[in-house]
Design a protein around this motif. Structure first.
Motif, PDB file in Angstrom:
ATOM      1  N   LEU A 325       1.959  22.054  22.945  1.00 15.90           N
ATOM      2  CA  LEU A 325       2.808  20.863  23.014  1.00 15.90           C
ATOM      3  C   LEU A 325       1.876  19.662  22.870  1.00 15.90           C
ATOM      4  O   LEU A 325       1.053  19.398  23.756  1.00 15.90           O
ATOM      5  N   ARG A 326       1.980  18.982  21.716  1.00 16.19           N
ATOM      6  CA  ARG A 326       1.026  17.906  21.410  1.00 16.19           C
ATOM      7  C   ARG A 326       1.492  16.576  21.997  1.00 16.19           C
ATOM      8  O   ARG A 326       2.642  16.206  21.845  1.00 16.19           O
ATOM      9  N   ARG A 327       0.575  15.897  22.677  1.00 16.38           N
ATOM     10  CA  ARG A 327       0.884  14.558  23.208  1.00 16.38           C
ATOM     11  C   ARG A 327      -0.244  13.597  22.825  1.00 16.38           C
ATOM     12  O   ARG A 327      -0.788  12.868  23.645  1.00 16.38           O
ATOM     13  N   SER A 343      -3.247  18.082  24.194  1.00 17.68           N
ATOM     14  CA  SER A 343      -2.297  19.158  23.945  1.00 17.68           C
ATOM     15  C   SER A 343      -2.160  20.029  25.183  1.00 17.68           C
ATOM     16  O   SER A 343      -3.127  20.273  25.914  1.00 17.68           O
ATOM     17  N   LEU A 344      -0.913  20.434  25.443  1.00 18.24           N
ATOM     18  CA  LEU A 344      -0.602  21.272  26.612  1.00 18.24           C
ATOM     19  C   LEU A 344      -0.261  22.666  26.148  1.00 18.24           C
ATOM     20  O   LEU A 344       0.402  22.833  25.111  1.00 18.24           O
ATOM     21  N   GLN A 345      -0.702  23.658  26.880  1.00 21.94           N
ATOM     22  CA  GLN A 345      -0.428  25.043  26.538  1.00 21.94           C
ATOM     23  C   GLN A 345      -0.600  25.882  27.798  1.00 21.94           C
ATOM     24  O   GLN A 345      -1.217  25.446  28.758  1.00 21.94           O
ATOM     25  N   ARG A 346      -0.018  27.097  27.760  1.00 18.14           N
ATOM     26  CA  ARG A 346      -0.091  27.935  28.965  1.00 18.14           C
ATOM     27  C   ARG A 346      -1.544  28.296  29.270  1.00 18.14           C
ATOM     28  O   ARG A 346      -1.994  28.208  30.394  1.00 18.14           O
ATOM     29  N   THR A 347      -2.283  28.695  28.255  1.00 18.25           N
ATOM     30  CA  THR A 347      -3.700  28.991  28.473  1.00 18.25           C
ATOM     31  C   THR A 347      -4.521  28.241  27.429  1.00 18.25           C
ATOM     32  O   THR A 347      -4.012  27.937  26.336  1.00 18.25           O
ATOM     33  N   VAL A 348      -5.770  27.974  27.760  1.00 18.38           N
ATOM     34  CA  VAL A 348      -6.636  27.278  26.807  1.00 18.38           C
ATOM     35  C   VAL A 348      -6.804  28.121  25.541  1.00 18.38           C
ATOM     36  O   VAL A 348      -6.985  27.594  24.443  1.00 18.38           O
ATOM     37  N   GLU A 349      -6.705  29.441  25.678  1.00 17.16           N
ATOM     38  CA  GLU A 349      -6.795  30.306  24.505  1.00 17.16           C
ATOM     39  C   GLU A 349      -5.643  30.018  23.514  1.00 17.16           C
ATOM     40  O   GLU A 349      -5.820  30.163  22.307  1.00 17.16           O
ATOM     41  N   ASP A 350      -4.489  29.610  24.010  1.00 16.65           N
ATOM     42  CA  ASP A 350      -3.407  29.237  23.091  1.00 16.65           C
ATOM     43  C   ASP A 350      -3.847  28.061  22.219  1.00 16.65           C
ATOM     44  O   ASP A 350      -3.514  27.999  21.030  1.00 16.65           O
ATOM     45  N   PHE A 351      -4.580  27.128  22.815  1.00 13.59           N
ATOM     46  CA  PHE A 351      -5.083  26.013  21.997  1.00 13.59           C
ATOM     47  C   PHE A 351      -6.126  26.518  20.990  1.00 13.59           C
ATOM     48  O   PHE A 351      -6.060  26.203  19.795  1.00 13.59           O
ATOM     49  N   ALA A 352      -7.080  27.301  21.488  1.00 14.20           N
ATOM     50  CA  ALA A 352      -8.169  27.755  20.614  1.00 14.20           C
ATOM     51  C   ALA A 352      -7.615  28.569  19.442  1.00 14.20           C
ATOM     52  O   ALA A 352      -8.048  28.405  18.293  1.00 14.20           O
ATOM     53  N   ALA A 353      -6.628  29.419  19.718  1.00  7.88           N
ATOM     54  CA  ALA A 353      -6.034  30.232  18.648  1.00  7.88           C
ATOM     55  C   ALA A 353      -5.356  29.332  17.614  1.00  7.88           C
ATOM     56  O   ALA A 353      -5.443  29.573  16.402  1.00  7.88           O
TER      57      ALA A 353
END
Ligand code: HEM
Length: 408
Positions: A325-327, A343-353
């Protein structure tokens, strides 16, 4: 309400937050951890009661944001990222002062873009300082071609509002209230929305007069954050475990090379690189809930010799839904145009992926015209200057999470 009558070093926060209910229940159940206090019990300041009506999840902003005709949420216009550092071992007194300052802001400004939105995140460096396992990893470079600075701030306070004076005064009030060992180390400011990108870009490196278009929210000339291209707030919420209800926040600074973006591409070529080949500028700017993005990067690369940013990022989806979720918002450092990417995500790995997906390796492998940067989305025009990861706990634990004697 002092919350410190028993001399117990722990659960002071819960006494403060609940008026004693949880702490008394914990006492009755014999669950108060002992002996971990910092010895400053008598100096813990009274914390004002939490103003009612704020959701417990700090990242729940969507319900109060303005929307456009297609139901897309419009980001608050003005933003500040106030970074906090530690000048010594953290104390319960400093935690109480921070919590009191945040509550004072919430008393002063109504919840929402007409007032103020606040979310506080804490880093791996913070969790190391309080001797707790960190629920977020320390930042790292993500792709082979980047060498960002890796932030080591303890915390990041995201302030957002449609009123610039609200974020400016919130920053001032926070600065004025904080006590050592918490201190303001760095502030990143910016804005997003029609008119603001043009204003921030005026005279900046590589931005010609008349760009970006007046109605463009972003410096690169388009709008982002259509609802089908964003994760939902529930999607990015930590579901269970000790940090249930939290989210993770990635904060990076992207430096934009706009001279060739505006100087050597026309509007349709920019739209193809931002979205996908075949999506022209008119379609890219149409107000929709989300654009169909071709998913087969290798096929797009072979056919067009280039791939778009949004279509590459969309290959990270799980179950058809984006993972972040980009802010983010536009910024500027002297003459250098920037994006403050939040950016918000459940885990930081969701961002990295998702960031790895943006590298579009399937397209690079499929067609020689596509390289890591060349003809590969917007990768040619962005350089990652810095990265940071934070845990954004629920509001009732947002100040100094995990600190013994306060939240442990
Ligand atoms: C200068 C920086 C950037 C700009 C101007 C930008 C702009 C855009 C635009 C215009 C879209 C189209 C869809 C929409 O949101 O309405 C998009 C989609 C997207 N971008 Fe970016 N972006 C940038 C950087 C990034 C970064 C660093 C990431 C993180 C990895 C990212 C992840 C995404 C994702 C996940 C989507 C949606 C994909 C989907 O629909 O599943 N973007 N971006």
């Amino acid at each position: 309400m002092s919350g410190e009558s028993s001399g117990q070093p722990v659960t002071r926060r819960r006494l403060l937050v609940t008026g004693g209910g949880i702490a008394l229940a914990a006492l009755a159940a014999g669950r108060l951890a002992g002996g971990a206090g910092d010895g400053d019990g008598d100096r813990v300041q009274a914390v004002r009661p939490a103003p009612p009506g704020r959701p417990d999840r700090q990242h729940v902003w969507d319900a109060v944001l303005r929307t456009d005709a297609a139901g897309n949420r419009l980001a608050p216009r003005h933003h500040r990222l106030v970074h906090l550092s530690l000048t010594g071992p953290p104390t319960v007194a400093a935690a109480a002062v921070l919590e009191d300052a945040l509550r004072a802001l919430e008393e002063r400004y109504p919840l929402g873009p007409a007032g103020l939105l606040v979310a506080v995140g804490w880093s791996a460096a913070w969790f190391a300082a309080v001797g707790r396992p960190s629920p977020v990893p320390a930042p790292t470079a993500i792709t082979a071609d980047e060498a960002p600075a890796l932030d080591a701030h303890a915390a990041c306070v995201h302030l957002a509002s449609d009123r610039e004076e609200a974020v400016a005064s919130a920053e001032r009030r926070l600065r004025g209230a904080l006590r050592p060992p918490l201190a303001v180390a760095d502030v990143r400011a910016g804005a997003v929305g029609a008119g603001f990108a043009r204003r921030i870009g005026r005279g900046a490196n590589g931005v010609p007069p008349g760009q970006p278009p007046r109605d463009s929210p972003l410096l690169m000339g388009f709008a982002s954050g259509r609802r089908r291209n964003q994760a939902g707030e529930d999607d990015v919420t930590v579901a269970d475990g000790p940090w249930a209800g939290a989210t993770t926040m990635h904060v990076s600074v992207l430096s934009l090379a706009l001279a060739t973006w505006f100087g050597s591409l026309d509007d349709d070529q920019r739209a193809a690189r931002m979205f996908a080949p075949g999506i022209d500028a008119r379609r890219a700017r149409a107000t929709t809930a989300g654009l169909e993005l071709p998913g087969d990067l290798a096929r797009t690369a072979r056919r067009h010799g280039l791939v778009g940013h949004a279509q590459a990022a969309a290959t990270a989806r799980v179950g058809g839904r984006p993972r972040i979720l980009r802010r983010d918002f536009n910024g500027r450092d002297s003459d250098q145009p920037l994006v403050h990417f939040v950016s918000l995500q459940r885990t930081v790995e969701d961002f990295a992926a998702t960031r790895r997906a943006m590298a579009a390796t399937a397209a690079v492998d499929a067609d020689r015209r596509v390289g890591a940067h060349v003809n590969n989305g917007i990768n040619e025009w962005i350089t990652t200057r810095s990265r940071a990861n934070y845990l954004v706990p629920v509001r009732s634990r947002r100040s100094c999470p995990g600190l013994a004697g306060w939240d442990a």
